[in-house]
Design a protein around this motif. Sequence first.
Motif, PDB file in Angstrom:
ATOM      1  N   SER A 187       3.740   6.245   1.970  1.00 19.64           N
ATOM      2  CA  SER A 187       4.245   7.606   1.759  1.00 19.64           C
ATOM      3  C   SER A 187       3.567   8.645   2.651  1.00 19.64           C
ATOM      4  O   SER A 187       4.107   9.739   2.819  1.00 19.64           O
ATOM      5  CB  SER A 187       4.098   8.000   0.288  1.00 19.64           C
ATOM      6  N   ALA A 188       2.418   8.303   3.225  1.00 14.66           N
ATOM      7  CA  ALA A 188       1.695   9.268   4.066  1.00 14.66           C
ATOM      8  C   ALA A 188       2.570   9.699   5.242  1.00 14.66           C
ATOM      9  O   ALA A 188       3.119   8.876   5.955  1.00 14.66           O
ATOM     10  CB  ALA A 188       0.391   8.655   4.569  1.00 14.66           C
ATOM     11  N   LEU A 215       3.334   5.888  -7.309  1.00 19.52           N
ATOM     12  CA  LEU A 215       3.771   6.742  -6.208  1.00 19.52           C
ATOM     13  C   LEU A 215       4.064   8.136  -6.738  1.00 19.52           C
ATOM     14  O   LEU A 215       4.741   8.290  -7.752  1.00 19.52           O
ATOM     15  CB  LEU A 215       5.059   6.165  -5.593  1.00 19.52           C
ATOM     16  N   GLY A 251      -3.074   0.492  -7.915  1.00 15.59           N
ATOM     17  CA  GLY A 251      -2.417   1.300  -6.892  1.00 15.59           C
ATOM     18  C   GLY A 251      -0.913   1.222  -6.831  1.00 15.59           C
ATOM     19  O   GLY A 251      -0.292   1.818  -5.954  1.00 15.59           O
ATOM     20  N   SER A 305       0.370   4.323  -0.916  1.00 12.50           N
ATOM     21  CA  SER A 305      -0.167   5.585  -0.404  1.00 12.50           C
ATOM     22  C   SER A 305      -0.056   5.645   1.114  1.00 12.50           C
ATOM     23  O   SER A 305       0.252   6.691   1.675  1.00 12.50           O
ATOM     24  CB  SER A 305      -1.609   5.817  -0.872  1.00 12.50           C
ATOM     25  N   SER A 306      -0.251   4.519   1.794  1.00 10.23           N
ATOM     26  CA  SER A 306      -0.048   4.487   3.247  1.00 10.23           C
ATOM     27  C   SER A 306       1.424   4.618   3.588  1.00 10.23           C
ATOM     28  O   SER A 306       1.795   5.290   4.549  1.00 10.23           O
ATOM     29  CB  SER A 306      -0.577   3.185   3.853  1.00 10.23           C
ATOM     30  N   ASP A 319       0.864  -1.180   0.000  1.00 11.92           N
ATOM     31  CA  ASP A 319       0.000   0.000   0.000  1.00 11.92           C
ATOM     32  C   ASP A 319       0.903   1.234   0.000  1.00 11.92           C
ATOM     33  O   ASP A 319       1.276   1.751   1.049  1.00 11.92           O
ATOM     34  CB  ASP A 319      -0.914  -0.019   1.234  1.00 11.92           C
TER      35      ASP A 319
END
Length: 179
Positions: free
Chosen positions: A48-49, A122, A119, A45-46, A43
């Motif tokens: 890089s958050a 990035l 997904g 997006s998680s 995941d």
Amino acid sequence: MAAMLKMVVVALFIISMSLGGKWVGAQVHHVVGDDRGWDPATDLSSWSAGKIFRVGDKIWFTYSSAQESIAEVKSKEEYEACDVSNPIKMYTDGLESISLDGEGVRYFASSKAESCRNGLKLHVEVLPQGGPENIPKVAASKGTVVAVADAPTTPSGSAHLLGSLILLAVGFLCYVVGV
């Protein structure tokens, strides 16, 4: 002559001790996806958050080159559409170290359309070098407190290594010259 050389040695010593911590800038190496790497099950997006990417940092991609490759695309539109038909660069080695050498947003996507749509992509916003004053402001809901810690102020180990190498070189020079 010997007195002049001693003055040079003392000057180099003082300069190396006073500037050693400033010769090497802070550089962070981000391994994309941590232990899982660039993988459809990651995941991103998680991952890089909350991460902060700055000019001078590096991002590392690890992936199976037999299964995957990565395209860096030019625009948000290409990124969102998973359009890798005209990439800036294709990465195919399985281990990539990419220097973040300028401010702005960079977009990376799986070269496989299906993986990208699921997904495996990035985007990285690269901020200028600097301290917490350059970190984007965070909007907080009423009653929420948000704090940003100051960055460490101690020089990095590599700065100390550089200073030590300079001193070693000066000492060797003194030995060779016979001071």
